[in-house]
Design a protein around this motif. Structure first.
Motif, PDB file in Angstrom:
ATOM      1  N   ARG A  17       9.357 -24.061  19.878  1.00 32.04           N
ATOM      2  CA  ARG A  17       8.261 -23.218  19.386  1.00 32.04           C
ATOM      3  C   ARG A  17       8.741 -22.166  18.384  1.00 32.04           C
ATOM      4  N   PRO A  18       9.927 -21.510  18.598  1.00 29.99           N
ATOM      5  CA  PRO A  18      10.391 -20.550  17.589  1.00 29.99           C
ATOM      6  C   PRO A  18      10.584 -21.173  16.211  1.00 29.99           C
ATOM      7  N   THR A  19      11.022 -22.445  16.169  1.00 28.60           N
ATOM      8  CA  THR A  19      11.195 -23.124  14.883  1.00 28.60           C
ATOM      9  C   THR A  19       9.845 -23.303  14.188  1.00 28.60           C
ATOM     10  N   ILE A  20       8.852 -23.760  14.946  1.00 25.08           N
ATOM     11  CA  ILE A  20       7.515 -23.963  14.377  1.00 25.08           C
ATOM     12  C   ILE A  20       6.909 -22.625  13.962  1.00 25.08           C
ATOM     13  N   ARG A  21       7.095 -21.629  14.807  1.00 24.37           N
ATOM     14  CA  ARG A  21       6.517 -20.312  14.510  1.00 24.37           C
ATOM     15  C   ARG A  21       7.107 -19.750  13.218  1.00 24.37           C
ATOM     16  N   ARG A  22       8.410 -19.907  13.040  1.00 24.76           N
ATOM     17  CA  ARG A  22       9.043 -19.381  11.824  1.00 24.76           C
ATOM     18  C   ARG A  22       8.550 -20.136  10.591  1.00 24.76           C
ATOM     19  N   ALA A  23       8.342 -21.442  10.728  1.00 27.80           N
ATOM     20  CA  ALA A  23       7.811 -22.217   9.605  1.00 27.80           C
ATOM     21  C   ALA A  23       6.421 -21.720   9.218  1.00 27.80           C
ATOM     22  N   MET A  24       5.582 -21.493  10.230  1.00 31.52           N
ATOM     23  CA  MET A  24       4.228 -21.009   9.961  1.00 31.52           C
ATOM     24  C   MET A  24       4.266 -19.617   9.334  1.00 31.52           C
ATOM     25  N   GLN A  25       5.155 -18.766   9.838  1.00 33.96           N
ATOM     26  CA  GLN A  25       5.247 -17.410   9.298  1.00 33.96           C
ATOM     27  C   GLN A  25       5.703 -17.431   7.847  1.00 33.96           C
ATOM     28  N   GLU A  26       6.568 -18.375   7.509  1.00 32.93           N
ATOM     29  CA  GLU A  26       7.008 -18.532   6.121  1.00 32.93           C
ATOM     30  C   GLU A  26       5.808 -18.777   5.210  1.00 32.93           C
ATOM     31  N   LEU A  27       4.874 -19.601   5.668  1.00 27.38           N
ATOM     32  CA  LEU A  27       3.694 -19.923   4.864  1.00 27.38           C
ATOM     33  C   LEU A  27       2.672 -18.792   4.878  1.00 27.38           C
ATOM     34  N   VAL A  28       2.629 -18.041   5.971  1.00 32.86           N
ATOM     35  CA  VAL A  28       1.790 -16.839   6.004  1.00 32.86           C
ATOM     36  C   VAL A  28       2.296 -15.839   4.972  1.00 32.86           C
ATOM     37  N   ASN A  29       3.617 -15.650   4.943  1.00 32.86           N
ATOM     38  CA  ASN A  29       4.212 -14.702   4.000  1.00 32.86           C
ATOM     39  C   ASN A  29       3.968 -15.100   2.553  1.00 32.86           C
ATOM     40  N   LYS A  30       3.865 -16.397   2.291  1.00 32.52           N
ATOM     41  CA  LYS A  30       3.645 -16.883   0.925  1.00 32.52           C
ATOM     42  C   LYS A  30       2.165 -16.967   0.574  1.00 32.52           C
ATOM     43  N   GLY A  31       1.299 -16.717   1.561  1.00 30.40           N
ATOM     44  CA  GLY A  31      -0.136 -16.695   1.280  1.00 30.40           C
ATOM     45  C   GLY A  31      -0.838 -18.025   1.391  1.00 30.40           C
ATOM     46  N   PHE A  32      -0.180 -19.043   1.997  1.00 25.47           N
ATOM     47  CA  PHE A  32      -0.828 -20.344   2.160  1.00 25.47           C
ATOM     48  C   PHE A  32      -1.543 -20.473   3.503  1.00 25.47           C
ATOM     49  N   LEU A  33      -1.145 -19.676   4.469  1.00 29.71           N
ATOM     50  CA  LEU A  33      -1.789 -19.661   5.785  1.00 29.71           C
ATOM     51  C   LEU A  33      -2.118 -18.222   6.154  1.00 29.71           C
ATOM     52  N   VAL A  34      -3.124 -18.069   6.988  1.00 32.01           N
ATOM     53  CA  VAL A  34      -3.428 -16.766   7.570  1.00 32.01           C
ATOM     54  C   VAL A  34      -3.602 -16.946   9.069  1.00 32.01           C
ATOM     55  N   ARG A  35      -3.252 -15.908   9.807  1.00 34.89           N
ATOM     56  CA  ARG A  35      -3.501 -15.896  11.246  1.00 34.89           C
ATOM     57  C   ARG A  35      -4.723 -15.018  11.493  1.00 34.89           C
ATOM     58  N   ARG A  36      -5.729 -15.565  12.151  1.00 35.02           N
ATOM     59  CA  ARG A  36      -6.973 -14.838  12.375  1.00 35.02           C
ATOM     60  C   ARG A  36      -7.227 -14.716  13.861  1.00 35.02           C
ATOM     61  N   ARG A  37      -7.480 -13.485  14.289  1.00 35.44           N
ATOM     62  CA  ARG A  37      -7.712 -13.229  15.708  1.00 35.44           C
ATOM     63  C   ARG A  37      -8.893 -14.053  16.210  1.00 35.44           C
ATOM     64  N   GLY A  38      -8.674 -14.763  17.307  1.00 38.98           N
ATOM     65  CA  GLY A  38      -9.726 -15.555  17.911  1.00 38.98           C
ATOM     66  C   GLY A  38      -9.957 -16.890  17.240  1.00 38.98           C
ATOM     67  N   ILE A  39      -9.256 -17.154  16.132  1.00 39.29           N
ATOM     68  CA  ILE A  39      -9.436 -18.410  15.398  1.00 39.29           C
ATOM     69  C   ILE A  39      -8.142 -19.208  15.353  1.00 39.29           C
ATOM     70  N   GLY A  40      -7.035 -18.531  15.072  1.00 37.57           N
ATOM     71  CA  GLY A  40      -5.751 -19.211  15.004  1.00 37.57           C
ATOM     72  C   GLY A  40      -5.203 -19.211  13.593  1.00 37.57           C
ATOM     73  N   THR A  41      -4.380 -20.203  13.285  1.00 36.62           N
ATOM     74  CA  THR A  41      -3.749 -20.310  11.972  1.00 36.62           C
ATOM     75  C   THR A  41      -4.618 -21.166  11.064  1.00 36.62           C
ATOM     76  N   GLN A  42      -4.918 -20.630   9.882  1.00 35.75           N
ATOM     77  CA  GLN A  42      -5.896 -21.267   9.008  1.00 35.75           C
ATOM     78  C   GLN A  42      -5.343 -21.394   7.593  1.00 35.75           C
ATOM     79  N   VAL A  43      -5.690 -22.499   6.946  1.00 36.69           N
ATOM     80  CA  VAL A  43      -5.263 -22.747   5.574  1.00 36.69           C
ATOM     81  C   VAL A  43      -6.126 -21.923   4.626  1.00 36.69           C
ATOM     82  N   VAL A  44      -5.490 -21.333   3.625  1.00 35.49           N
ATOM     83  CA  VAL A  44      -6.238 -20.673   2.558  1.00 35.49           C
ATOM     84  C   VAL A  44      -5.929 -21.399   1.259  1.00 35.49           C
TER      85      VAL A  44
END
Length: 257
Positions: free
Chosen positions: A65-92
């Motif tokens: 899970r830490p590996t997946i989480r870091r991958a997702m955070q990388e994309l959040v930092n680059k603006g391709f994903l957002v984490r939304r409370r009550g919704i989860g990880t979403q593509v922008v």
């Protein structure tokens, strides 16, 4: 693949990760992030798609899970994903990079192929206090239209915008402001914005801004203050806006004269 964006989690296809090299010196999280980013850029993952959770993806790929989480955070930092409370990880659609010029955010999003939307938070006639009166070059106590709006891009909250307009524009209706951008409405009335004074900064979000933008409480936001003037030099709007920094940036061209 063109996943639905109705809120049902999108299962990332396992063949997206078939060429991952577990013996490579390239970190696994980076390999995963790179492949998801390419799927977003290529249109395989549609804006607004909600991704499966980290545990599910990790189990399917036999990765921690830490590996997946870091991958997702990388994309959040680059603006391709957002984490939304009550919704989860979403593509922008991708990070919004806005040139500092005389355009509105609504126009920029529309030109960029994104789907701007507006939630009107406040629409009221008030009297100008000293600060607003100075910005709009009107007398203190003059009636002005006070607006507060939440701007979304492909369903993701992007900016909280507060504007004051002089008496000539106090008849702008709430309905018109939810369906079109402010500068579109001004142009429709024959107003041409010629010049603006603008200041860009950053600060901590208020509690309400954190909630509206779906970011951490008191998290950082980018800010922009702008007073715009028409071709006659008359102030037509003063705005104070704040933006999500993980999905928004300003672009400025510098020239050495």
């Amino acid at each position: 693949m063109a996943p639905a964006i109705d809120g049902t989690p999108t299962m990332l296809p396992e063949d997206l990760f078939l060429d991952i090299d577990r013996t490579s010196a390239i970190p696994l999280y980076f390999q995963i992030a790179t492949r998801i980013e390419k799927a977003i850029v290529d249109g395989q993952l549609a804006p607004g798609a909600r991704l499966e959770n980290e545990v599910s993806l990790g189990q399917r790929l036999n990765m921690s899970r830490p590996t997946i989480r870091r991958a997702m955070q990388e994309l959040v930092n680059k603006g391709f994903l957002v984490r939304r409370r009550g919704i989860g990880t979403q593509v922008v659609h991708g990070p919004v990079t806005r040139k500092v010029e005389l355009t509105s955010l609504y126009d920029d999003l529309d030109r960029g192929g994104q789907q701007p939307a507006t939630t009107l938070l406040l629409h009221e006639l008030v009297t100008a206090d000293a600060g607003v009166a100075e910005r709009l070059s009107v007398n203190e106590g003059t009636p002005v239209l006070h607006l507060r709006r939440l701007r979304l891009s492909d369903g993701v909250p992007l900016a909280v915008m507060e504007n004051y307009l002089p008496e000539d524009y106090t008849d702008l209706t709430a309905d018109s402001l939810t369906g079109r951008g402010l500068y579109q409405l001004l142009r429709g009335r024959g107003t041409q914005i010629r010049v603006a004074q603008q200041r860009i900064g950053a600060r901590a979000a208020t509690v309400e801004e954190s909630r509206l933008l779906e970011i951490k409480r008191n998290g950082p936001v980018l800010t922009m203050d702008r007073t715009a003037y028409d071709t006659f030099g008359k102030a037509v709007e003063y705005g104070h806006h704040c933006y999500r920094p993980d999905n928004y940036s300003f672009e400025i061209t510098l020239v050495n004269n």
